[in-house]
Design a protein around this motif. Structure first.
Motif, PDB file in Angstrom:
ATOM      1  N   GLU A 126      -6.110  -0.840   0.311  1.00 50.30           N
ATOM      2  CA  GLU A 126      -6.485  -0.224   1.366  1.00 50.30           C
ATOM      3  C   GLU A 126      -7.790  -1.501   1.968  1.00 50.30           C
ATOM      4  O   GLU A 126      -8.042  -1.503   3.264  1.00 50.30           O
ATOM      5  N   ARG A 127      -8.791  -1.804   1.099  1.00 49.97           N
ATOM      6  CA  ARG A 127      -9.520  -2.796   1.461  1.00 49.97           C
ATOM      7  C   ARG A 127      -8.928  -3.940   2.005  1.00 49.97           C
ATOM      8  O   ARG A 127      -9.293  -4.672   3.058  1.00 49.97           O
ATOM      9  N   SER A 153      -4.788   8.684  -4.577  1.00 49.78           N
ATOM     10  CA  SER A 153      -5.526   7.806  -3.710  1.00 49.78           C
ATOM     11  C   SER A 153      -6.789   7.068  -4.051  1.00 49.78           C
ATOM     12  O   SER A 153      -7.364   6.135  -3.554  1.00 49.78           O
ATOM     13  N   ASP A 154      -7.278   7.641  -5.250  1.00 49.49           N
ATOM     14  CA  ASP A 154      -8.605   7.129  -5.955  1.00 49.49           C
ATOM     15  C   ASP A 154      -7.817   5.905  -7.045  1.00 49.49           C
ATOM     16  O   ASP A 154      -9.092   5.602  -7.757  1.00 49.49           O
ATOM     17  N   HIS A 155      -7.058   5.614  -7.023  1.00 49.88           N
ATOM     18  CA  HIS A 155      -6.386   4.614  -7.898  1.00 49.88           C
ATOM     19  C   HIS A 155      -6.915   3.164  -7.401  1.00 49.88           C
ATOM     20  O   HIS A 155      -6.989   3.108  -6.419  1.00 49.88           O
ATOM     21  N   PRO A 156      -7.627   2.309  -8.548  1.00 49.01           N
ATOM     22  CA  PRO A 156      -8.224   1.267  -7.984  1.00 49.01           C
ATOM     23  C   PRO A 156      -6.999   0.151  -7.194  1.00 49.01           C
ATOM     24  O   PRO A 156      -7.533  -0.103  -6.256  1.00 49.01           O
ATOM     25  N   ASP A 157      -6.014   0.293  -7.774  1.00 47.35           N
ATOM     26  CA  ASP A 157      -4.835  -0.576  -6.874  1.00 47.35           C
ATOM     27  C   ASP A 157      -4.695   0.051  -5.327  1.00 47.35           C
ATOM     28  O   ASP A 157      -4.696  -0.934  -4.443  1.00 47.35           O
ATOM     29  N   VAL A 158      -4.645   1.286  -5.264  1.00 48.51           N
ATOM     30  CA  VAL A 158      -4.589   1.838  -3.919  1.00 48.51           C
ATOM     31  C   VAL A 158      -5.839   1.519  -3.268  1.00 48.51           C
ATOM     32  O   VAL A 158      -5.672   1.179  -1.859  1.00 48.51           O
ATOM     33  N   GLN A 159      -7.189   1.559  -3.622  1.00 45.49           N
ATOM     34  CA  GLN A 159      -8.256   1.223  -2.979  1.00 45.49           C
ATOM     35  C   GLN A 159      -8.290  -0.175  -2.626  1.00 45.49           C
ATOM     36  O   GLN A 159      -8.811  -0.549  -1.548  1.00 45.49           O
ATOM     37  N   GLN A 160      -7.857  -0.906  -3.590  1.00 40.85           N
ATOM     38  CA  GLN A 160      -7.963  -2.778  -3.375  1.00 40.85           C
ATOM     39  C   GLN A 160      -6.988  -2.746  -2.208  1.00 40.85           C
ATOM     40  O   GLN A 160      -7.382  -3.652  -1.379  1.00 40.85           O
ATOM     41  N   ARG A 167       0.698   3.843  -3.193  1.00 36.42           N
ATOM     42  CA  ARG A 167       0.346   5.362  -2.768  1.00 36.42           C
ATOM     43  C   ARG A 167       1.426   6.208  -3.248  1.00 36.42           C
ATOM     44  O   ARG A 167       1.361   7.539  -3.572  1.00 36.42           O
ATOM     45  N   LEU A 177       0.705  -1.281   0.028  1.00 40.15           N
ATOM     46  CA  LEU A 177       0.102  -0.157  -0.020  1.00 40.15           C
ATOM     47  C   LEU A 177       0.783   1.508  -0.089  1.00 40.15           C
ATOM     48  O   LEU A 177       0.261   2.336  -0.583  1.00 40.15           O
TER      49      LEU A 177
END
Length: 567
Positions: free
Chosen positions: A336-337, A327-334, A322, A318
């Motif tokens: 984070e989840r 921060s709204d990139h799909p990999d970053v969000q994935q 970053r 992560l």
């Protein structure tokens, strides 16, 4: 001439002395002496076989026995029994009677030249003694002498028996006392041994050997423990490289996981899948059902460590994402989840959760684990043995340090016991000898007094010696006559001859007229001659009569003289 002039006083003096001597010889009361001779006989049993308890010399014992016999009690009993000294008993005190009795008793020893058996040289030894008593009555003298001889015999027998009895009694009491002392020392020694059973002096060498052996065992045990420590470390290293369960593979070469490993893998995949798919996604539901089935089969497993590693990897990814993307990139969000899902899984499966593991089935792991367990068990046993050995060595050291003091006390008790036993043996030996000596005296087989010549009534008086008195009277009468003549001549100052005149005037006389004898002088001289002859004849007759009646009859004297000179 002097004898002629002093013949009358000389005859008177001689006659007076002779008359007194004759009167003494006739009138002096006779004293009879009765004598008993007692022989000192040696013991019948040889001295080398049985020793008597009476060790003093015969003359010493006789002096002691004499003192015991001549006591006031014994003498007064004899005086009262035989009514001795009747005239003196009415007026004299008892002490005077006892002194008179002691004066009348005569004691003499009879010695002989013998060879001393111990020294081997000649000496004088007392072999007998005699006891006499003087009395005006020959019968009384014999009775009293017999009484005295009996007292000597009884006193000797009593004293010897008493000495043997006292010696035997003393030795018996001394033996009993020593026996009691030995018993007390034996009890004391037994108690001492019981208190110091492992510290006795005779065990010092054994304790030293046992301590050396224990120290060798301790060194060997320490060496073995160090070897086991190294072996355990080596086995731990081998175990770290092995898995408890054996890995299985399919025909295609894919590894077949065990239920526990499959459960761990599914939980890791489930945590990653929940970050990607929705809870109602078929894969999520399928993994959920499979996880529940495996948990029912193997129970809960510890997945905290795996989740922690995954969480750490997810956080690293992560952070890297970053840096690359917004921060709204799909990999970053994935990612984070995924981090949030792993946090949620970590809360549901903490690191301290219990897990049920299956038994290992890897043969190599099992073998190394068994070796390690055996080494650990052996090390624990050796540690226990080390503790026992150290305790034993400390006990041996304590025994050896206390050994000198215990040895001193032990030797003191043993020395007292040995001395008591030695004394006891000596006393018992002497007691046996004393018992034999007692039997010897009881049966009268020891040294004894034997009356070989009992006192008898004497037929001839012991005193006075009447013929000696007559002879002494005759000699004294002649001496008195000579003395009277010399005395009268010495005190007479008259002049009777030529020598007296020359001594007086120192001038010789012109002439000397001879003695002119008158008829009266011749008649006087004849009368004196007749008187002298008559006196001599009378004295001779009196002497013959006195010898006949007071000494020995004339016919006996004649027979003895005839046998001596002509027989």
């Amino acid at each position: 001439m002097a004898v002629r002039r002093r013949r009358v006083p000389a005859i008177v003096a001689a006659a007076s002395i002779l008359i007194v001597a004759l009167a003494a010889a006739v009138l002096w009361p006779a004293t009879y002496r009765s004598t008993g001779t007692i022989l000192i006989e040696q013991q019948e049993v040889p001295v080398d076989l049985v020793r008597s308890m009476v060790s003093s010399y015969a003359d010493q014992r006789l002096q002691v026995i004499t003192q015991r016999v001549m006591t006031s009690e014994n003498l007064m009993r004899i005086i009262d029994r035989y009514q001795l000294y009747p005239e003196r008993r009415r007026k004299d005190p008892r002490e005077v009677l006892l002194n008179r009795m002691r004066d009348d008793v005569h004691f003499s020893m009879i010695s002989a030249d013998v060879v001393d058996p111990r020294m081997g040289r000649p000496t004088k030894a007392t072999i007998a003694f005699s006891v006499s008593y003087d009395s005006p009555s020959a019968v009384i003298a014999a009775k009293v002498a017999n009484e005295l001889a009996t007292l000597y015999l009884n006193e000797n027998l009593t004293s010897r028996r008493q000495t043997a009895d006292d010696t035997a009694t003393f030795l018996t009491a001394e033996g009993d006392r020593l026996s009691k002392q030995i018993d007390e020392l034996g009890v004391k020694l037994a108690a001492f041994k019981e208190q110091n059973v492992n510290n006795l002096p005779e065990l010092s060498q054994l304790n030293m050997q046992l301590m050396n052996r224990a120290e060798e065992e301790l060194r060997e045990t320490d060496t073995r423990v160090r070897s086991l420590d190294q072996q355990i470390v080596y086995l731990d290293a081998q175990l770290a490289q092995l898995t408890p369960t054996e890995q299985l593979y399919t025909e295609t070469g894919q590894r077949i996981l065990s239920p526990a490993d499959r459960l761990k893998t599914l939980k890791s995949e489930y945590a990653r899948a929940t970050a990607i798919y929705a809870p109602t996604h078929p894969d999520i539901l399928r993994m959920k059902r499979e996880i529940d089935g495996l948990e029912k089969q193997v129970g809960r497993v510890d997945t905290g460590n795996d989740l922690a590693r995954q969480l750490s990897d997810a956080k690293s990814q992560l952070a890297a994402a970053r840096e690359k993307y917004a921060s709204d990139h799909p990999d970053v969000q994935q990612l984070e989840r995924l981090v949030a899902s792993l946090h949620t899984a970590m809360r549901d499966a903490p690191l301290t959760s219990e897990a049920v593991r299956s038994d290992p089935d890897n043969p190599a792991y099992i073998q190394v684990s068994a070796q390690r367990e055996a080494s650990v068990n052996e090390r624990a046993a050796l540690q226990k043995k080390n503790a026992v050995l150290r305790k034993r060595i400390a006990d041996y050291e304590r025994r050896l340090s206390a050994s000198p003091e215990i040895a001193r006390e032990y030797s003191t008790i043993m020395r007292e016991l040995e001395n008591a036993q030695l004394k006891y043996s000596e006393v018992r030996q002497k007691q046996m000898e004393a018992t034999l000596a007692k039997n010897l005296e009881t049966e009268r087989k020891g040294e004894r007094f034997t009356l070989i010549e009992p006192p008898m009534a004497s037929e001839q008086p012991a005193s006075p010696n009447r013929p000696a008195l007559v002879v002494i009277g005759v000699l004294l009468s002649f001496g008195a006559a000579v003395g009277m003549v010399l005395l009268l001549e010495a005190v007479d100052t008259s002049i009777r001859g030529r020598r007296d005149i020359e001594a007086l005037v120192s001038v010789p006389p012109l002439a000397v007229l001879p003695w002119i004898e008158t008829p009266a002088d011749r008649a006087a001289r004849s009368r004196i001659r007749r008187l002298s002859l008559a006196g001599a004849a009378t004295s001779f007759v009196a002497a013959i009569v006195m010898v006949h009646f007071l000494y020995r009859p004339l016919d006996v004297l004649w027979a003895v003289a005839w046998r001596r000179f002509f027989g």
